[in-house]
Design an enzyme around this catalytic site. Sequence first.
Site, PDB file in Angstrom:
ATOM      1  N   PRO A   1     -19.621  53.120  93.451  1.00  0.00           N
ATOM      2  CG  PRO A   1     -18.115  52.612  91.763  1.00  0.00           C
ATOM      3  CD  PRO A   1     -18.243  53.394  93.027  1.00  0.00           C
TER       4      PRO A   1
ATOM      5  N   GLY B   1     -20.519  47.586  96.015  1.00  0.00           N
ATOM      6  CA  GLY B   1     -19.481  46.692  96.506  1.00  0.00           C
ATOM      7  C   GLY B   1     -18.186  47.348  96.917  1.00  0.00           C
ATOM      8  CB  THR B   2     -16.833  50.729  96.541  1.00  0.00           C
ATOM      9  OG1 THR B   2     -18.054  51.439  96.762  1.00  0.00           O
ATOM     10  CG2 THR B   2     -16.635  50.534  95.055  1.00  0.00           C
ATOM     11  N   GLY B   3     -17.686  49.290  99.583  1.00  0.00           N
ATOM     12  CA  GLY B   3     -17.491  49.352 101.029  1.00  0.00           C
ATOM     13  C   GLY B   3     -18.221  50.471 101.727  1.00  0.00           C
TER      14      GLY B   3
ATOM     15  CD  GLU C   1     -12.185  33.408  72.165  1.00  0.00           C
ATOM     16  OE1 GLU C   1     -11.471  34.317  72.643  1.00  0.00           O
ATOM     17  OE2 GLU C   1     -13.427  33.484  72.123  1.00  0.00           O
TER      18      GLU C   1
ATOM     19  CG  HIS D   1     -10.554  38.237  70.386  1.00  0.00           C
ATOM     20  ND1 HIS D   1     -11.013  39.480  70.032  1.00  0.00           N
ATOM     21  CD2 HIS D   1     -11.648  37.432  70.448  1.00  0.00           C
ATOM     22  CE1 HIS D   1     -12.321  39.447  69.888  1.00  0.00           C
ATOM     23  NE2 HIS D   1     -12.734  38.204  70.130  1.00  0.00           N
TER      24      HIS D   1
END
Length: 641
Positions: free
Chosen positions: A233, A235-237, A456, A459
């Site tokens: 994915p 941004g994982t490096g 809210e 939830h």
Amino acid sequence: MATDNKPNLNKFKVSPWLVYTAILLIFLTISFFTGGSSFQEPVKLEQPEFNALLEKGEIEKIIIFNKKDAEIFLTAAALKQASNKKVSKNVLDQPNKGPHYILNLGDVQIFEKKLEIAVAEKKLKNYNFQESSNWSDIIISLLPIIIIIGVWIFIMRRMSGGAGGGGGQIFNIGKSKAKLFDEKTDIKTSFKDVAGLEGAKEEIQEIVEFLKNPEKYTNLGGKIPKGALLVGPPGTGKTLLAKAVAGEAQVPFFSLSGSDFVEMFVGVGASRVRDLFKQAKEKSPAIIFIDEIDAVGRARGKNNMSGGNDERENTLNQLLTEMDGFGTNSNVIVLAATNRADVLDKALMRAGRFDRQIFVDLPDIREREEIFKVHLAPLKKVENLDTDFLAKQTPGFSGADIANVCNEAALIAARNNKTAVDKQDFLDAVDRIIGGLEKKNKIITPEEKKAIAIHEAGHATVSWMLQHAAPLIKVTIVPRGQSLGAAWYLPEERQIVRTDQMLDEMCATMGGRAAEKVTFNRISTGALSDLEKVTRQARAMVTIYGLNEKIGNVTYYDSTGQSEYSFSKPYSEETAKTIDKEISILIESQYERAIKILEENKDKLNQLADILIEKEVIFKDDLETIFGKRTFDDNLAGEVS
């Protein structure tokens, strides 16, 4: 000897345009001070008019060129007369030094005798003969040609890469745009800077070792891999791993993006691939890194709208040939990164080209803690900051997300005039990234605020009562980003998800709309994001994971990504109706289940909503005060005191 390679920063570079401008200025200056003929064209004079001027003694001197033309210079007194007003000044409104008139001669001998008589009668000072024009006239006639030649030379030098030219010039368009890093280049990134990703680092380090010590592997009959594909994915490096390879490897490292091959001209991509591998082979052993390779590596034959000559396919064909063809390059390893491995061409993915696929997944809680330690190092933070707590608060975050959290926390601390970044700054940073910026100045009526609080609180209540719902951290009715309120949960990091777990999550998601129904007996548009989420979950249960009894153990998910090119569905119209019906049944059943839970706890729901209206933000402790401890002994990782 090292100093010989350093560029001389004090060396003055002469621009061609500077030379051209200087030449033009010199010419204009000479022309101005030598009579200004370039500023005022002499007026053509007829013979009777000349005779009249000569008879009056208004001519100061005459210059005869090539016995054909005569340039006439008037006296100062003659220039003051109205009849000569048009030649008295030049275009710059300065006194015209002449020539003022020009005369086409007839018989030169007769004309010369006339001038001799005029000189004798002192009506003319002098006259002389010249065989050619002056230099200013010659330059004037040649000036257009000189300018055209100068501009042409300048353009050709730019096109060929000289005089400030670069790889992007027209004659270099087929050259590779790869940036070369070698042992002389200052690359500070190393494997120590890459936290987590142990499996991926191990394989990447082995590739570097292949090039540093190839005999260790080839002595046993093995062959060095041709390439490695980093998949994961965003941004994982993946790119960070490649930077670490560039910093660690003692071999030339060529880095470029997949889009660098793409150009509007036909054949450029393939030419750049050839040039790239040619450079790498000359410097072998070497590493080539292609970031976002899906820009050129997509499966061939899928985009039929591009015509018969697809430039991207030609580039891919050349890349396939260079990686493993008749002229295979030895000791050149290709690294590539993509987050769309499903769309890559099968020929590119086969062994012998990309022998290894290294999956760089989202970090787990232990790896997130290591990543936090790397990004916390340059920050001024409070002592004994709990990195384990920060790792628990960021499930599903990538390495890039964690770097962003640390940066946002430092900015928030600076905004609040703190001397060190503390735990609350990191929590605020996580809220800022997930929910968006707080909008405390947004105008909300009391009725809307009550509805948001009930939503809210619904939830929070349903999630508290369900065993497999994610543990609650806090609830807020302060608008953030595009949402009017938000609830923060800490989902359990599961490797597999069971049906009852998904149903509990769906029920908690529908708790907001169910609370509106139970309290006001009417619903609003505020549940849009909830409906989107629960519909996506229900569709995944039915069509992807095979968790529906009516549809059975069937999946319509295509991991190869080829279905996106197809306009037809992989199931019949009858099955489509069944799928839609089962999705609706799933959602409505969890909606009714949420209503039942809230009706049984209506007083506690309203009590929670009242506290939310008063404080605007409530935490896990407030729910424990109202509902008591949760009756489940599950893993409640991420509890906050």
